[in-house]
Design an enzyme around this catalytic site. Sequence first.
Site, short mmCIF file in Angstrom:
data_model
loop_
_atom_site.label_atom_id
_atom_site.label_comp_id
_atom_site.label_asym_id
_atom_site.label_seq_id
_atom_site.Cartn_x
_atom_site.Cartn_y
_atom_site.Cartn_z
N HIS A 1 2.78 6.42 8.09
CA HIS A 1 4.03 6.05 7.42
C HIS A 1 5.18 6.94 7.93
CE1 HIS A 1 6.95 5.09 4.37
NE2 HIS A 1 7.08 6.38 4.13
N ARG B 1 2.02 -1.83 10.67
CA ARG B 1 2.51 -0.47 10.91
C ARG B 1 1.39 0.32 11.59
NH1 ARG B 1 2.15 2.98 6.07
NH2 ARG B 1 0.54 3.97 7.32
N TYR C 1 -6.84 6.36 4.35
CA TYR C 1 -6.84 5.13 3.56
C TYR C 1 -6.96 3.84 4.37
CZ TYR C 1 -1.86 5.35 4.83
OH TYR C 1 -0.67 5.44 5.54
C1 LIG Z 1 13.13 4.02 -4.98
C2 LIG Z 1 12.11 4.69 -4.10
N1 LIG Z 1 10.81 4.77 -4.51
C3 LIG Z 1 9.89 5.37 -3.73
C4 LIG Z 1 10.23 5.91 -2.53
C5 LIG Z 1 9.17 6.59 -1.65
N2 LIG Z 1 8.86 5.73 -0.50
C6 LIG Z 1 9.45 5.92 0.69
S1 LIG Z 1 8.97 4.81 1.81
C7 LIG Z 1 7.91 4.05 0.74
C8 LIG Z 1 7.09 2.86 1.14
C9 LIG Z 1 7.91 1.67 1.52
O1 LIG Z 1 7.11 0.66 2.04
P1 LIG Z 1 7.68 -0.64 2.72
O2 LIG Z 1 8.90 -1.11 2.01
O3 LIG Z 1 6.55 -1.61 2.83
O4 LIG Z 1 8.15 -0.17 4.16
P2 LIG Z 1 7.32 0.48 5.36
O5 LIG Z 1 7.39 1.96 5.15
O6 LIG Z 1 5.94 -0.05 5.29
O7 LIG Z 1 8.01 0.09 6.62
C10 LIG Z 1 7.95 4.69 -0.51
C11 LIG Z 1 7.17 4.28 -1.67
C12 LIG Z 1 11.61 5.82 -2.14
N3 LIG Z 1 12.04 6.29 -0.97
N4 LIG Z 1 12.50 5.20 -2.93
#
Ligand SMILES: Cc1ncc(C[n+]2csc(CCOP(=O)(O)OP(=O)(O)O)c2C)c(N)n1
Length: 391
Positions: free
Chosen positions: A293, A289, A302
């Site tokens: 985010h 990525r 970080y």
């Molecule tokens: C159930 C839930 N927990 C926490 C979140 C907050 N949140 C949104 S995106 C994210 C990270 C997701 O990471 P990943 O699955 O690795 O996808 P990336 O963003 O790296 O593409 C989090 C913790 C959420 N949207 N839903």
Amino acid sequence: MIRFEEFTGVSLVDKKANSSMHWKMGTGQGSMKIDTISYLNEVGVLSPTCKHEIPDTSLLKMYRAMQTTRHIDERAITLQRQGSITFAMSALGEEACSVAGAAGLEEGDWIFSQYREAGILFWRDYPVQDYWHQMFCNAKDVNLGRQMPNHYASPERNIVTVSSPLGTQIPHAAGTAYAMKMRGDQKVAMCYFGDGTTSEGDFHTGVNFAAVRKAPCIFFCRNNGYAISTGLERQFASDGIAPKGIGYGIHTFRIDGNDVFAVRETVARARKICLDGEGPVLIEAMTYRRGAHSTSDDPSLYRPEGEDELWEKRCPVLRLGEYLKKQKLWSDAKDKKLLKEIQEEVTKAIEVAKATPKPPLHTLMEDVYFEIPSALQEQYEELKRLYPGRD
Ligand SMILES: Cc1ncc(C[n+]2csc(CCOP(=O)(O)OP(=O)(O)O)c2C)c(N)n1
């Protein structure tokens, strides 16, 4: 099969995962060392081991869809900074996963995405204008402004709405795949998610259900190194995501997620495995990525310095562009023309979306209840008083 690090001289291992072979429980094949399937190196040279032929028209279409995705993401971030839209997420560096993944599917297959996969839309010829209506959450937004930006959908293209709670799309995809199997449709469901989402209960529920029922579902994990600010080493102790597929007894592949040949071939192969009745497939696509985010994040707090530069060299768009030029299918002049075309189309679409009014207030109350409950009706009346003329 060639290992990424042997082929490019750059190790994909880093802090992420060892490395590919097709590993299936009970076959006696392989050990827990999982290599990474990779064919197209960083300077656009295709390995002779690649037997996957992609028609020139598809290669060029993939390139256009990837460039469109990249440009749209850049513009969305700027618009958010200017206060024109509320939020934006970028797929910078991960465009091959969405575009080449969708290209490995067939018409009529269902796609459940997370939020970093807008490339699936452009592969399936989604109008750029409709994308911007969604980003502006206006009256022409497919979701009528009820979702955040980046929560796209295209029912007519079998692309299901992005859902904010992580992982909810995984059981939905498994169930859709099982329904198609019961009906005898020769179609699959493909479900995208990030590495962080494999820590959600829904990942385990969905994959196990599909495994037991042999549902034709492709689980496509973009392992991009982070779940917001949480690096992989603080997410799980396993060697990446692939062992989780092996643990559930399903066909599992690890691929170079920045290589359109590896992505498209593996998805097409996974599709065949599914339709041959061998059950679901997990694909772990190694990528990165490169952006924040979301517009609410600051990765400089970080991420180690230099990490982005390393992955900039592995850019999936540049890599495909270099390959196309070597094949005499592309040139710098064509690139310039394409980017100008995309830029003009996007600028026009943004202007139209910006000028489109917000959805009328009554749409907030609709499509859930057959009869609007009195409490909701009261809120609606109050909203009408607060925003006269918008009902
Ligand atoms: C159930 C839930 N927990 C926490 C979140 C907050 N949140 C949104 S995106 C994210 C990270 C997701 O990471 P990943 O699955 O690795 O996808 P990336 O963003 O790296 O593409 C989090 C913790 C959420 N949207 N839903």
